[in-house]
Enzyme design. Structure first.
Site, mmCIF file in Angstrom:
data_model
loop_
_atom_site.group_PDB
_atom_site.id
_atom_site.type_symbol
_atom_site.label_atom_id
_atom_site.label_comp_id
_atom_site.label_asym_id
_atom_site.label_seq_id
_atom_site.Cartn_x
_atom_site.Cartn_y
_atom_site.Cartn_z
ATOM 1 N N SER A 121 -11.649 13.974 -8.169
ATOM 2 C CA SER A 121 -11.938 13.384 -6.871
ATOM 3 C C SER A 121 -12.652 12.049 -6.994
ATOM 4 O O SER A 121 -12.117 11.089 -7.520
ATOM 5 C CB SER A 121 -12.740 14.372 -6.028
ATOM 6 O OG SER A 121 -12.883 13.896 -4.706
ATOM 7 N N HIS A 122 -13.886 11.993 -6.541
ATOM 8 C CA HIS A 122 -14.637 10.743 -6.498
ATOM 9 C C HIS A 122 -15.462 10.506 -7.761
ATOM 10 O O HIS A 122 -16.198 9.529 -7.846
ATOM 11 C CB HIS A 122 -15.572 10.745 -5.290
ATOM 12 C CG HIS A 122 -16.455 11.960 -5.212
ATOM 13 N ND1 HIS A 122 -15.957 13.201 -4.928
ATOM 14 C CD2 HIS A 122 -17.779 12.123 -5.411
ATOM 15 C CE1 HIS A 122 -16.945 14.085 -4.942
ATOM 16 N NE2 HIS A 122 -18.060 13.449 -5.240
ATOM 17 N N ASP A 292 -11.116 7.490 -1.833
ATOM 18 C CA ASP A 292 -11.569 7.967 -3.137
ATOM 19 C C ASP A 292 -10.386 8.114 -4.091
ATOM 20 O O ASP A 292 -9.242 7.799 -3.742
ATOM 21 C CB ASP A 292 -12.357 9.275 -3.008
ATOM 22 C CG ASP A 292 -11.487 10.464 -2.656
ATOM 23 O OD1 ASP A 292 -10.380 10.263 -2.114
ATOM 24 O OD2 ASP A 292 -11.905 11.610 -2.909
ATOM 25 N N ASP A 294 -8.545 10.569 -5.353
ATOM 26 C CA ASP A 294 -7.359 11.391 -5.090
ATOM 27 C C ASP A 294 -6.904 11.336 -3.637
ATOM 28 O O ASP A 294 -5.990 12.055 -3.250
ATOM 29 C CB ASP A 294 -7.607 12.841 -5.519
ATOM 30 C CG ASP A 294 -8.642 13.547 -4.662
ATOM 31 O OD1 ASP A 294 -9.622 12.902 -4.243
ATOM 32 O OD2 ASP A 294 -8.485 14.760 -4.418
ATOM 33 N N ASP A 296 -8.321 12.119 -0.656
ATOM 34 C CA ASP A 296 -8.657 13.058 0.413
ATOM 35 C C ASP A 296 -9.898 12.646 1.203
ATOM 36 O O ASP A 296 -10.257 13.301 2.183
ATOM 37 C CB ASP A 296 -8.805 14.491 -0.128
ATOM 38 C CG ASP A 296 -9.915 14.632 -1.154
ATOM 39 O OD1 ASP A 296 -10.553 13.616 -1.518
ATOM 40 O OD2 ASP A 296 -10.154 15.776 -1.612
ATOM 41 N N ARG A 297 -10.550 11.550 0.808
ATOM 42 C CA ARG A 297 -11.730 11.074 1.528
ATOM 43 C C ARG A 297 -11.546 9.608 1.881
ATOM 44 O O ARG A 297 -10.865 8.859 1.180
ATOM 45 C CB ARG A 297 -13.003 11.204 0.673
ATOM 46 C CG ARG A 297 -13.272 12.591 0.137
ATOM 47 C CD ARG A 297 -14.362 12.528 -0.923
ATOM 48 N NE ARG A 297 -14.444 13.758 -1.690
ATOM 49 C CZ ARG A 297 -15.458 14.618 -1.635
ATOM 50 N NH1 ARG A 297 -16.478 14.365 -0.838
ATOM 51 N NH2 ARG A 297 -15.465 15.701 -2.362
ATOM 52 N N SER A 382 -19.346 14.509 3.439
ATOM 53 C CA SER A 382 -19.022 13.782 2.216
ATOM 54 C C SER A 382 -17.729 12.980 2.364
ATOM 55 O O SER A 382 -16.942 12.879 1.428
ATOM 56 C CB SER A 382 -18.925 14.748 1.036
ATOM 57 O OG SER A 382 -18.007 15.785 1.311
ATOM 58 N N LYS A 393 -8.489 18.097 3.067
ATOM 59 C CA LYS A 393 -8.984 16.911 3.749
ATOM 60 C C LYS A 393 -8.010 15.773 3.491
ATOM 61 O O LYS A 393 -7.289 15.773 2.500
ATOM 62 C CB LYS A 393 -10.406 16.568 3.305
ATOM 63 C CG LYS A 393 -10.573 16.375 1.822
ATOM 64 C CD LYS A 393 -12.011 16.055 1.448
ATOM 65 C CE LYS A 393 -12.868 17.264 1.288
ATOM 66 N NZ LYS A 393 -12.652 18.002 0.019
#
Length: 551
Positions: A121-122, A292, A294, A296-297, A382, A393
């Site tokens: 992720s991030h 981010d 991947d 999702d954010r 987040s 997300k």
């Protein structure tokens, strides 16, 4: 040319004790996967073995990753082991890249039994960075606790793994590749698919693309700046926002996915997306967003760098939910937020008389509610926001949701937020992260803090902050009973709740690759219109806490 079936091998291995999947799968430093013999193979075999043989035999699974270092190496192993474990077909993103939301979409489209997402992720990437592997189930969402517990238990006793080492897949060519194996599970097929198209087609059925195109490229179009931070979102942003919706090519920056994210931290916040923030402060652009690693954010910014707190973001989307055609057709079944997220969404739910669910951190809890038809829109503090179109997300979905609101209301981001505060009140919200701390010390601190806040003497205490007085109404260790299946999740974080709805939250996080992360959240509610705009910074509470260094 030798056309004989490819050999399937069963090789001995030894278990590792540290392969318990966290909130978002198994995350470790790259060197752990590279230096520990069969570390990746053990976990991948544990995933396959967690699926009943009859269910996986001849089935379809999806594989995608954020393009970070070790991504393609891991995919080769996953393919070879899928063939040996009876999976009939793998659907893999072009070059092995597919955003986490797109993986969820493709799992659902192909009716796959699940998917493997390669991402941390991030977290930072590169040789010295992190790598992660996560299993998503047939609904497209992260595996539930029962599944991840089963994977962990298998990993603790594993003695062998199955692999077909001769299989080589060309990830660079869109194609269907078939392999004949010596075992009964044949043929084995690998499809390399366009990473963007299925996901883009889904978005076309959710949003009014004609209205969005007018907003971004019409006569009175707004100017936007989108930063993919050299993560997976680059191809999605270029294809959907620029090529299809007409925003100029220079609206999208850092759109080439890199194994180390350009040496940057792919976390869309004010610290790590500082270049975008500085650009937005210049006033040239009306809307900005960063994604981010991947996808999702996302972080939302308005003109002059006006920051939209992610807790406010989901609340504003809820308050303007019918700007999105999808909800005009489906209606709104419910809202949800993770426990640490500010109560801004609660205020909208209360005013609109829509059910609000407060869940532990982790998208799997939202997915359970969605599968039961109880939830339409949700978010986490987040920078994660999403809806029931998939079970993850979705950073780009959140951006298109905001652009839909701008197209409908014809106001600036800042004006929309300020109107929202005037209507619902404002939740001043902040969080402090203490990363890579000693795990034993962090656990001891949380235990001591719990004893202190659960004592009778703590109830009713008052704390003065400036002109405002906060009185403790409740303190607990958050416990969640799932309204769908009745399962109970305990010890999800310490809450101090005040009589006006303001809160302080302490919790240990499971998304880091080393040590423990202690997170502290402060949520101060203000409904007085004269005070809402007085100070953009959170008025912090002073409550005696215990230093981790003490331990």
């Amino acid at each position: 040319m030798d056309d004989s079936p490819l050999q399937v091998l069963t090789l001995p291995t030894a278990p590792y004790p540290d392969q318990r999947p966290g909130t978002s799968g198994l995350r470790k430093k790259v060197f752990v996967f590279q230096s520990k013999r069969n570390y990746l193979q053990n976990f991948v075999q544990s995933i396959y073995s967690s699926i009943d043989l009859l269910d996986r035999q001849g089935s379809t699974m999806v594989v995608g990753g954020d393009g970070r270092y070790f991504n393609q190496t891991a995919i080769e192993v996953i393919v070879q082991m899928a063939a040996a474990n009876g999976v009939g077909r793998l659907v893999i993103g072009h070059h092995g890249i597919m955003s986490t939301p797109a993986v969820s979409c493709v799992i659902r489209k192909y009716k796959a039994i699940g998917g493997i997402v390669l991402t941390a992720s991030h977290n930072p990437g590169g040789r010295e960075g992190d790598f992660g592997i996560k299993f998503n189930t047939a609904n497209g969402g992260p595996a539930q606790d029962a599944v991840t517990n089963r994977i962990f238990q298998i990993s603790r006793t594993i003695e062998e793994y199955a692999i077909c080492p001769e299989i080589r897949v060309d990830l660079a060519t869109l194609s269907k590749q078939t392999f004949d194996l010596e075992n009964k599970f044949k043929p084995f097929t690998v499809e390399i698919v366009d990473s963007v198209e299925s996901y883009a087609n889904m978005l076309r059925n959710i949003f009014d693309f004609a209205a969005l195109k007018e907003l971004l490229s019409g006569e009175n179009h707004i100017k936007i700046q989108l930063d993919a931070m050299h993560g997976v979102m680059g191809p999605y942003v270029k294809r959907i926002l620029c090529e299809e919706l007409g925003s100029p090519a220079n609206s999208a920056i850092n759109c080439v996915p890199l194994q180390d994210f350009g040496g940057q931290h792919p976390d869309p916040n004010l610290t790590y997306a500082a270049d975008l923030v500085e650009t937005m402060r210049g006033g040239q652009y009306d809307f900005g967003a960063a994604f981010d690693g991947d996808g999702d954010r996302s972080m939302i910014l308005g003109k002059h760098g006006f920051f939209v707190n992610p807790s406010d973001s989901v609340a504003v989307i809820a308050a303007n939910v019918f700007s999105i055609p999808y909800f005009q057709h489906t209606g709104v079944r419910g809202y949800a937020r993770s426990m640490p997220t500010s109560a801004a969404l609660d205020n909208v739910a209360r005013a609109t008389k829509i059910e609000l669910y407060e869940t532990p951190t982790g998208w799997k809890f939202f997915g359970n509610l969605m599968d039961a038809g109880k939830l339409s829109l949700c978010g986490e503090e987040s920078f994660g926001t999403g809806a029931d179109h998939i079970r993850e997300k979705d950073g780009l979905w959140a951006v298109l949701a905001w652009l839909s609101i701008l197209a409908t209301r014809k106001q600036s981001v800042e004006d929309i937020i300020k109107d929202h505060w005037q209507t619902f009140g404002r939740n001043f919200f902040t969080k402090y992260d203490y990363e890579e701390v000693d795990l034993d010390a962090a656990i001891q601190m949380m235990e001591d803090l719990e004893l202190r806040i659960l004592g009778k003497a703590f109830m009713g205490q008052r704390f003065a902050v400036g002109e405002k007085l906060y009185q403790v109404e409740k303190a607990d260790n958050f416990e969640y009973t799932d309204p769908v299946d009745g399962r109970i999740c305990r010890n999800q974080g310490l809450r101090i709740i005040f009589t006006d709805g303001s809160r302080i939250i302490y919790r240990l996080s499971g998304t880091g690759s080393m040590g423990a992360t202690v997170r502290v959240y402060i949520d101060s509610y203000e409904k007085d219109p004269d005070k809402i705009f007085r100070d953009p910074q959170v008025k912090t509470f002073h409550i005696e806490t215990i230093s981790i260094q003490k331990y």
